[in-house]
Design a protein around this motif. Sequence first.
Motif, PDB file in Angstrom:
ATOM      1  N   ASN A  43       4.444   3.881  -9.134  1.00  0.00           N
ATOM      2  CA  ASN A  43       3.754   4.915  -9.895  1.00  0.00           C
ATOM      3  C   ASN A  43       4.647   6.144 -10.052  1.00  0.00           C
ATOM      4  OD1 ASN A  43       1.015   3.777 -10.354  1.00  0.00           O
ATOM      5  ND2 ASN A  43       1.011   3.674  -8.119  1.00  0.00           N
TER       6      ASN A  43
ATOM      7  N   TYR B 111       0.184  15.810  -0.566  1.00  0.00           N
ATOM      8  CA  TYR B 111       1.419  15.053  -0.764  1.00  0.00           C
ATOM      9  C   TYR B 111       2.553  15.815  -0.107  1.00  0.00           C
ATOM     10  CZ  TYR B 111      -0.323  11.586  -4.122  1.00  0.00           C
ATOM     11  OH  TYR B 111      -0.975  10.543  -4.722  1.00  0.00           O
TER      12      TYR B 111
ATOM     13  N   HIS C  41       0.838  -1.205   0.000  1.00  0.00           N
ATOM     14  CA  HIS C  41       0.000   0.000   0.000  1.00  0.00           C
ATOM     15  C   HIS C  41       0.871   1.253   0.000  1.00  0.00           C
ATOM     16  CE1 HIS C  41      -3.220   2.798   1.132  1.00  0.00           C
ATOM     17  NE2 HIS C  41      -2.391   3.275   2.047  1.00  0.00           N
ATOM     18  N   PHE C  42       1.908   1.226   0.811  1.00  0.00           N
ATOM     19  CA  PHE C  42       2.811   2.377   0.886  1.00  0.00           C
ATOM     20  C   PHE C  42       3.387   2.683  -0.491  1.00  0.00           C
ATOM     21  CE2 PHE C  42       6.797   4.558   1.405  1.00  0.00           C
ATOM     22  CZ  PHE C  42       6.587   5.428   2.459  1.00  0.00           C
TER      23      PHE C  42
ATOM     24  N   HIS D 265      -0.717  10.781   4.848  1.00  0.00           N
ATOM     25  CA  HIS D 265      -0.931   9.776   5.888  1.00  0.00           C
ATOM     26  C   HIS D 265       0.200   8.772   5.997  1.00  0.00           C
ATOM     27  CE1 HIS D 265      -2.272   7.337   2.472  1.00  0.00           C
ATOM     28  NE2 HIS D 265      -2.321   6.277   3.265  1.00  0.00           N
TER      29      HIS D 265
ATOM     30  N   ILE E 152       4.941  11.710  -1.280  1.00  0.00           N
ATOM     31  CA  ILE E 152       4.305  10.686  -0.452  1.00  0.00           C
ATOM     32  C   ILE E 152       3.031  11.247   0.172  1.00  0.00           C
ATOM     33  CG2 ILE E 152       4.641   9.144   1.515  1.00  0.00           C
ATOM     34  CD1 ILE E 152       7.582   9.190   0.980  1.00  0.00           C
ATOM     35  N   PRO E 153       1.918  10.517   0.109  1.00  0.00           N
ATOM     36  CA  PRO E 153       0.675  10.997   0.712  1.00  0.00           C
ATOM     37  C   PRO E 153       0.860  11.345   2.186  1.00  0.00           C
ATOM     38  CG  PRO E 153       0.266   9.043  -0.613  1.00  0.00           C
ATOM     39  CD  PRO E 153       1.755   9.192  -0.522  1.00  0.00           C
TER      40      PRO E 153
ATOM     41  N   LYS F  68       2.573   1.615  -3.529  1.00  0.00           N
ATOM     42  CA  LYS F  68       1.591   1.874  -4.589  1.00  0.00           C
ATOM     43  C   LYS F  68       1.165   3.340  -4.611  1.00  0.00           C
ATOM     44  CE  LYS F  68      -0.701  -2.649  -5.044  1.00  0.00           C
ATOM     45  NZ  LYS F  68      -1.963  -3.383  -4.755  1.00  0.00           N
ATOM     46  N   ASN F  69       1.276   3.999  -3.474  1.00  0.00           N
ATOM     47  CA  ASN F  69       0.765   5.361  -3.356  1.00  0.00           C
ATOM     48  C   ASN F  69       1.851   6.439  -3.357  1.00  0.00           C
ATOM     49  OD1 ASN F  69      -2.330   5.219  -2.893  1.00  0.00           O
ATOM     50  ND2 ASN F  69      -1.494   3.545  -1.661  1.00  0.00           N
ATOM     51  N   VAL F  70       3.100   6.030  -3.432  1.00  0.00           N
ATOM     52  CA  VAL F  70       4.206   6.972  -3.566  1.00  0.00           C
ATOM     53  C   VAL F  70       4.374   7.318  -5.042  1.00  0.00           C
ATOM     54  CG1 VAL F  70       6.713   7.246  -3.334  1.00  0.00           C
ATOM     55  CG2 VAL F  70       5.398   6.156  -1.509  1.00  0.00           C
ATOM     56  N   LEU F  71       4.701   8.574  -5.335  1.00  0.00           N
ATOM     57  CA  LEU F  71       4.958   8.996  -6.707  1.00  0.00           C
ATOM     58  C   LEU F  71       6.452   9.243  -6.887  1.00  0.00           C
ATOM     59  CD1 LEU F  71       2.008  11.516  -7.262  1.00  0.00           C
ATOM     60  CD2 LEU F  71       2.146   9.110  -7.962  1.00  0.00           C
TER      61      LEU F  71
END
Length: 247
Positions: free
Chosen positions: A235, A145, A30-31, A172, A169-170, A33-36
């Motif tokens: 991503n 972000y 999850h971590f 949260h 990074i989001p 997958k959500n980092v750009l």
Amino acid sequence: MWYKNLLNSEIDGLEPLLSLFEGEKEFIEHFFKNVLFFKFEDVEKQSRILLESIKDGKQIPVRYTMKTDEYFHYNNDKIVKEKSKISFKNKKDAKTFALNQDYYHNETGIKICFDKDGNYYVRNEIYRYSGHRVSQGSISNVKNYVISHIWAKTENPYFFSSFWNIALIPNHLAFILDKSDGNSEVARKIKIISKAICYHLYNPNKLIGMEIIDEKELVNGLELAKIYIKDNLINYFEKTVTNKKTL
């Protein structure tokens, strides 16, 4: 509870977040997958321009640190370099000094200046390459972000503004990279994997032309990093459609 052995405290604020996932594997996926991450072509182009600026003797921005006497000096002559270190009362004095006096990074010998607020130059670089405004308050078009440095060596001119050392990074999740390795086992693992991903994606040693990253320190994360990249779990930060700047 699967995460109990990953926490180093009886009362830990990570617990509510980890409890949302079935296991460690799911949380770490999850971590990431959500980092750009930045695209290689932008990383390569930016690195080339950085090296050209260094070669031309330009001042390269770094983040201010109170340990100026540990990281910097103002006379680049090898004989007197150790005697040309200085401490400052505050950031303002340090910035003024670096603007009016040639000031160098000890390890690299590169001429530096201090970033205005700690990420000003980085935010401008992101906008220049992507057309997106991040962490710029109301004018930001990328919200919630955080600009995160993967290696914390922000006093080093090779590391501070380089996209191979930066990810978005989001909110949260962003706090995890700021934790020390001793904070929790899951934070330590994520930090190692983050470095391994950046190392595998960009090969900073090749970009810079010297060994600034020790691959042996990343061995515990490299295999998982390769799997995430191969399985398309990584991503990338896309440019805006209207961004037509030429670099």
